[in-house]
Scaffold this motif. Structure first.
Motif, short mmCIF file in Angstrom:
data_model
loop_
_atom_site.label_atom_id
_atom_site.label_comp_id
_atom_site.label_asym_id
_atom_site.label_seq_id
_atom_site.Cartn_x
_atom_site.Cartn_y
_atom_site.Cartn_z
N TRP A 1 0.83 -1.20 0.00
CA TRP A 1 0.00 0.00 0.00
C TRP A 1 0.87 1.25 0.00
O TRP A 1 2.01 1.21 0.47
N VAL A 2 0.31 2.32 -0.52
CA VAL A 2 0.98 3.62 -0.51
C VAL A 2 0.12 4.58 0.33
O VAL A 2 -1.10 4.64 0.16
N SER A 3 0.75 5.30 1.25
CA SER A 3 0.02 6.26 2.08
C SER A 3 -0.16 7.57 1.30
O SER A 3 0.81 8.14 0.82
N ILE A 4 -1.40 8.02 1.19
CA ILE A 4 -1.71 9.25 0.46
C ILE A 4 -1.85 10.44 1.39
O ILE A 4 -1.55 11.56 1.05
N GLY A 5 -2.31 10.20 2.62
CA GLY A 5 -2.49 11.29 3.57
C GLY A 5 -3.70 11.07 4.45
O GLY A 5 -4.37 10.03 4.38
N ASP A 6 -4.02 12.06 5.28
CA ASP A 6 -5.13 11.91 6.20
C ASP A 6 -6.46 12.21 5.51
O ASP A 6 -6.51 12.76 4.41
N VAL A 7 -7.56 11.82 6.15
CA VAL A 7 -8.89 12.03 5.59
C VAL A 7 -9.86 12.35 6.72
O VAL A 7 -9.82 11.72 7.78
N TYR A 8 -10.69 13.36 6.49
CA TYR A 8 -11.76 13.67 7.44
C TYR A 8 -13.02 12.95 6.96
O TYR A 8 -13.41 13.07 5.80
N VAL A 9 -13.65 12.19 7.84
CA VAL A 9 -14.83 11.41 7.49
C VAL A 9 -16.00 11.85 8.36
O VAL A 9 -15.88 11.85 9.60
N TYR A 10 -17.09 12.22 7.74
CA TYR A 10 -18.26 12.68 8.48
C TYR A 10 -18.80 11.58 9.39
O TYR A 10 -18.97 10.44 8.98
N ASP A 11 -19.07 11.94 10.63
CA ASP A 11 -19.69 11.05 11.60
C ASP A 11 -18.86 9.78 11.83
O ASP A 11 -19.41 8.71 12.09
N ALA A 12 -17.52 9.92 11.73
CA ALA A 12 -16.67 8.74 11.97
C ALA A 12 -15.40 9.10 12.70
O ALA A 12 -14.58 8.22 12.96
N MET A 13 -15.21 10.39 13.03
CA MET A 13 -13.96 10.81 13.64
C MET A 13 -13.83 10.38 15.09
O MET A 13 -12.77 10.52 15.70
N ALA A 14 -14.89 9.87 15.68
CA ALA A 14 -14.82 9.30 17.02
C ALA A 14 -14.74 7.77 16.95
O ALA A 14 -15.02 7.08 17.94
N GLY A 15 -14.36 7.25 15.79
CA GLY A 15 -14.17 5.82 15.63
C GLY A 15 -15.44 5.01 15.55
O GLY A 15 -15.44 3.80 15.82
N GLU A 16 -16.55 5.66 15.13
CA GLU A 16 -17.84 4.96 15.09
C GLU A 16 -17.82 3.66 14.28
O GLU A 16 -18.39 2.64 14.73
N PRO A 17 -17.17 3.62 13.10
CA PRO A 17 -17.16 2.35 12.35
C PRO A 17 -16.48 1.21 13.11
O PRO A 17 -16.91 0.06 13.04
N VAL A 18 -15.40 1.53 13.84
CA VAL A 18 -14.70 0.50 14.62
C VAL A 18 -15.58 0.03 15.78
O VAL A 18 -15.68 -1.17 16.06
N VAL A 19 -16.20 0.98 16.45
CA VAL A 19 -17.08 0.63 17.58
C VAL A 19 -18.23 -0.25 17.10
O VAL A 19 -18.60 -1.23 17.76
N GLU A 20 -18.77 0.08 15.92
CA GLU A 20 -19.89 -0.70 15.38
C GLU A 20 -19.45 -2.13 15.05
O GLU A 20 -20.18 -3.10 15.32
N LEU A 21 -18.26 -2.28 14.49
CA LEU A 21 -17.75 -3.62 14.19
C LEU A 21 -17.57 -4.44 15.46
O LEU A 21 -17.86 -5.64 15.49
N GLU A 22 -17.10 -3.79 16.52
CA GLU A 22 -16.92 -4.50 17.79
C GLU A 22 -18.26 -4.94 18.35
O GLU A 22 -18.40 -6.07 18.85
N LYS A 23 -19.27 -4.07 18.28
CA LYS A 23 -20.60 -4.43 18.78
C LYS A 23 -21.16 -5.65 18.06
O LYS A 23 -21.83 -6.49 18.65
#
Length: 595
Positions: free
Chosen positions: A559-581
């Motif tokens: 993989w090549v790192s392109i840079g950071d990304v701002y994601v709406y309604d996900a900056m508090a790790g919501e997708p990770v928390v949802e996967l854990e649930k």
């Protein structure tokens, strides 16, 4: 008149085992005497000799081609012209200045300055002496800092204004307003102590912070650290109240940069990941000094894997410094400082850089995409940190989880550089960008979520820094979005009714927040803003331990790192928390080999 003999001065080797350094004694000489300075170099040991009475000198080298002669035991030695003028002023100040009775004892002390006391033609010696600079500056009781000559003859008034301001310390609570009580003439004069290329140097960081006492010189006028440092809390004033201080833009920016130096110890811990990003806007003659110039300020002087060797390419040194941080759970946050501009990253000075390596030798600093107020990741995003050394210096293997693949080519938020268009044209151009952003969001958003689309889109464009309240400008922004929603035709240029409805404040927000950014939509439905080199097919990835999501581009099995990304309604790790649930986090985790 002194006649040069055919020989030039040759350095005697230093004893590495004794941690020897050279110290310089200069014969008294008045400033108006332009004959070559005469001095003597002596070897002393940091292990066995008391170096407390040595005076290290911090200054700016200047042009490497501008040389002067210094006579060492009668033999000429080429030194930077800036070192020559610095030594001349200090020797005159200590021996013939108005306070010569007070500086009589100091006049007998030897100096240490890198361009004279280190054999610059010996790469091995340079590397060995860099390791000792922390001890040199820390153990010395006093350090002199040279800010430049007093060309406009305002340094005396400026020094007095600084001292007067400093004396009012106990009586003034509001620093940013109290500076405006200083007279107009004094404000203009004291600016001379804040407009110097010295504040832009990488080595400035440790040379100013490590010593116990520091004197700042402008010409033959000196003020100590405490007097200069009292202005640190007001450094933002020059940017908040442009023109109010009676300074030029250069002077105001210099005042701000100076304050950054004085606040350096408040900006983070003493690990490489805290310090290395701070050198991005600073200058150095050798790009390697962006790393080596920080070593004296770190908790561990030489981070694991970092070798002090001026013969190494910049890519090797920056990659080693970055890896030393990534290899620790607390240090992997340094990945937020990396980006790729036009792959592959080949630097004419430093060689080929891995995409994950910090590149602080670029003159133009990368503006971080994510505001610190948006970083609120839960512990689970840090607890699953993983790093494996795969034995390849150009590859890091880290653990994370994908949040989705970016669909089609993203829409650049600002189509053109703002300086190319007058204000009205910029609004027209960027209104068309806004339309394209809306089309991308509209075409990929489920119909049951369309109602909140304007809010989500606005949040992404401003990256969470502007609350979606229907103020006048935000209403106009919503009107523009609704025109597409209602299938109302867009015209060229932007319709007058939209501009008159105060749409331009919203567009100016786009100009400010959207430069070099692109609006992205992931196949998971997430909306985001990423670095403008992002492409369709790139992945939004949460690397565990890092405090922001990154965009990674697949490149074979790496993989090549392109840079950071701002994601709406996900900056508090919501997708990770949802996967854990859902109990799916373990199966979704994967290793990413980034090169």
């Amino acid at each position: 008149m002194i006649r040069y003999i055919a020989h030039t001065y040759n350095y005697r080797p230093l004893d590495v085992g004794k941690q020897e350094i050279r110290i310089l004694s200069i014969s008294p000489q008045r400033l108006d005497d332009q004959s070559p300075l005469q001095g003597h170099l002596q070897h002393v040991s940091l292990l066995h000799d008391n170096i407390e009475k040595i005076i290290p000198i911090s200054y700016v080298w200047g042009s490497p081609n501008d040389k002067k002669k210094l006579l060492i035991d009668g033999l000429p030695l080429d030194i930077p012209a800036s070192a020559d003028i610095t030594l001349r002023h200090f020797v005159h100040y200590l021996n013939y200045g108005p306070g010569k009775d007070d500086t009589k004892e100091l006049s007998k002390r030897p100096f240490w300055l890198d361009s004279v006391c280190i054999n610059q033609g010996d790469f091995g010696e340079r590397a060995q002496q860099v390791r000792l600079m922390k001890d040199i500056y820390s153990d010395a009781a006093l350090t002199f800092i040279w800010l430049g000559e007093d060309t406009d003859l305002t340094a005396e008034l400026g020094a007095q204004a600084l001292r007067n301001y400093y004396k009012r310390d106990d009586d003034v609570d509001d620093w940013t307003s109290s500076i405006l009580t200083v007279s107009w003439e004094e404000r203009k004069a004291l600016s001379t102590f804040f407009t110097s290329p010295w504040y832009e140097r990488t080595w400035t960081l440790q040379e100013a912070v490590l010593p116990s006492d520091v004197w700042f010189f402008k010409g033959l006028h000196a003020v100590d650290w405490a007097v200069i440092n009292c202005f640190a809390p007001t450094r933002h004033l020059s940017l908040l109240l442009p023109g109010e201080l009676g300074w030029t833009k250069e002077q105001e920016q210099g005042f701000h940069d100076a304050g950054m130096i004085f606040e350096i110890d408040l900006l983070g811990g003493k690990r490489i990941e805290n310090r290395l990003p701070l050198t991005a806007h600073l200058k150095s003659t050798d790009p390697l000094d962006k790393v080596y110039g920080l070593l004296g300020m770190l908790e561990t002087s030489i981070p694991d894997g970092v070798t002090v060797d001026y013969r190494l390419p910049a890519a090797t040194v920056f990659a080693a410094a970055t890896r030393s941080a990534v290899a620790r759970k607390e240090g992997i946050v340094i990945l937020r400082e990396t980006l790729i501009r036009v792959p592959p990253v080949v630097d004419l000075v430093g060689g080929k850089f891995p995409s994950w390596a910090v590149r602080c030798h670029w003159k133009r600093r990368y503006r971080q995409l994510i505001p610190s107020s948006c970083i609120k990741l839960p512990a689970i995003c840090h607890d699953n940190y993983g790093y494996v050394d795969v034995g390849d210096p150009n590859v890091i293997r880290v653990r994370g989880v994908s949040w989705g693949v970016i669909q089609h080519d993203p829409v650049q938020i600002v189509n053109n550089p703002t300086h190319c268009f007058p204000a009205t044209s910029r609004r027209s151009v960027n209104a068309r960008s806004l339309r394209a952003i809306w089309d991308a969001a509209w075409s990929t958003t489920p119909q049951n979520e369309v109602e909140c689309l304007p809010e989500r889109t606005w949040n992404v464009i401003t990256r969470g820094t502007v609350v979606m309240e229907y103020t006048r400008s935000n209403k106009a922004f919503k009107v523009m979005l609704d025109r597409r929603h209602e299938s109302v035709a867009w015209e060229e240029p932007v319709p007058d009714d939209v501009i008159k409805d105060s749409a331009h404040p919203a567009l100016e927000q786009i100009l400010e927040k959207g430069r070099e950014r692109s609006f992205v939509v992931a196949d998971s439905g997430l909306l985001g803003a990423a670095w403008h080199t992002v492409k369709g097919g790139d992945s939004i990835v949460m690397i565990f331990g890092c405090d922001i999501p990154l965009v990674l581009r697949p490149d074979g099995d790496r993989w090549v790192s392109i840079g950071d990304v701002y994601v709406y309604d996900a900056m508090a790790g919501e997708p990770v928390v949802e996967l854990e649930k859902r109990g799916q986090l373990d199966e979704q985790m994967q290793w990413f080999d980034i090169h």
